[in-house]
Enzyme design. Sequence first.
Site, mmCIF file in Angstrom:
data_model
loop_
_atom_site.group_PDB
_atom_site.id
_atom_site.type_symbol
_atom_site.label_atom_id
_atom_site.label_comp_id
_atom_site.label_asym_id
_atom_site.label_seq_id
_atom_site.Cartn_x
_atom_site.Cartn_y
_atom_site.Cartn_z
ATOM 1 N N ILE A 199 21.028 -20.704 16.443
ATOM 2 C CA ILE A 199 20.011 -20.091 17.303
ATOM 3 C C ILE A 199 20.642 -19.051 18.206
ATOM 4 O O ILE A 199 20.156 -17.916 18.325
ATOM 5 C CB ILE A 199 19.275 -21.168 18.127
ATOM 6 N N HIS A 206 25.494 -9.128 -14.021
ATOM 7 C CA HIS A 206 26.207 -7.994 -13.429
ATOM 8 C C HIS A 206 25.278 -6.786 -13.368
ATOM 9 O O HIS A 206 24.538 -6.538 -14.313
ATOM 10 C CB HIS A 206 27.437 -7.653 -14.283
ATOM 11 N N HIS A 214 14.379 -27.606 6.233
ATOM 12 C CA HIS A 214 14.433 -28.065 4.845
ATOM 13 C C HIS A 214 14.931 -29.504 4.746
ATOM 14 O O HIS A 214 14.556 -30.230 3.830
ATOM 15 C CB HIS A 214 15.271 -27.113 3.972
ATOM 16 N N MET A 227 19.525 -30.674 12.182
ATOM 17 C CA MET A 227 18.155 -30.390 12.610
ATOM 18 C C MET A 227 17.682 -29.089 11.965
ATOM 19 O O MET A 227 17.682 -28.023 12.567
ATOM 20 C CB MET A 227 18.080 -30.366 14.129
#
Length: 472
Positions: free
Chosen positions: A191, A451, A327, A324
Amino acid sequence: MADTSYDVIVIGAGPGGYVTAIRAAQLGLKTAVVENKHLGGICLNWGCIPTKALLRSSEVYHYFKHAEKYGLKADNVSFDTSAIVKRSRGVSGQLSQGVGFLLKKNKVDVIWGKATLKKGGKVSVEAAENAPKGALGGGEYQAKHTIVATGARPRALPGLEPDGKDIWTYFEAMVPEKMPKSMLVMGSGAIGIEFASFYQTMGVDVTVVEILPQILPVEDEEIASVARKQLEKQGLKIMTGAKVAKLDRKGGSVTATIEDDEGKAQTLEVEKVISAVGVVGNIEGLGLEDLGVKTERGIISVDGYGRTNVEGVYAIGDVAGPPMLAHKAEHEGVVCVETIAGQHTHPLDKLKIPGCTYCHPQVASVGLTEKKAKEAGREIKVGRFPFIGNGKAIALGEPDGLVKTIFDAKTGELLGAHMVGAEVTELIQGFVVAMNCETTEEELMHAVFPHPTLSEMMHESVLNAYGRAIHI
């Protein structure tokens, strides 16, 4: 009178809560979710999603300012802070409405209000002030299974508490009325670094203070070091092994007293401060104490399936402890509710949960760091591949970065992968899938990577661990 009995009631409609509720409904369980403020929770409304919108604006602005690197001209480049914020809020609003649609589509009842758990599976709801007209609200409900998914809030340090005016949390940092001239960011986790990167790119003089020896403390030391060099090269000021001891507010500015690890102090005057010193679980006011639900250090104690020590009560997401991440909350919720439904499930493996930081350059990782692997007594092989050796990275104008892989020297098991550079938050999932499939170096070496792509560096990093890299 409407039936107020449910198989599952989920408390909180953040990413963990609403995903859990939808999966429960898919499994044929009569399901409701209780939400007091907004569908999608902090992540969607005040976290993951709107910050990515802000960072996208700063990324585009960065490219405008360096247009000449790409043979382009862009004169008199400027920005409108209110328009940037409006776009970010619009993205969140659109997705919050989408969550409401998904819940309705899956026949999940939304109960608007603040929930308290009672004995015997009862859930008492105090009606929310902002409840939509005609929606379910205050009252007594009954659940066979109650899943707590109330998330977390910013942690406040004693004496350094945010005031919403001069000292911000991520709430205020997301909706600035204007760009401050200078800023101090307390904390260098995801954050803190994301906001520092955003504001620095937008022209703010930003200083980051971190009490630990490295920024992004959960990341691999080598990757964090590369990230730091790039951030400092862009103009970000970083102080590690230091803490903010005092904040004095006076007439539109804040004077911070910063102490290093030897106790030497210096002062720094800034216009705004962002407190990004972690989050704390929302466990208060839920009735957990009366039920005897075990909590520890501000989080609810659970096993790998989301079960607490009290039968019929579960917890998932931030309120159930680190990492935390949204997902993690989603997956944890699915495992929890599938277990409730009697399906064969696997407990949550926290080592296989990727972490992403969307600063510039991006940082992404999964599994053990080099240091943690050694501390665990593993004999390891480490592979590295720099962005400067990749054609796509050079063509993108993003030659700074590193992909690092860690293998068990005896078995070839992929123990961890760590990256810093352009778009690595999108690349990391390749290694996440590999680890979940229990892939060894052999399968990764035999895989054909397209590639030109950045993903080729993943292949080369594996090859490098075994002395077979081609392009370095």
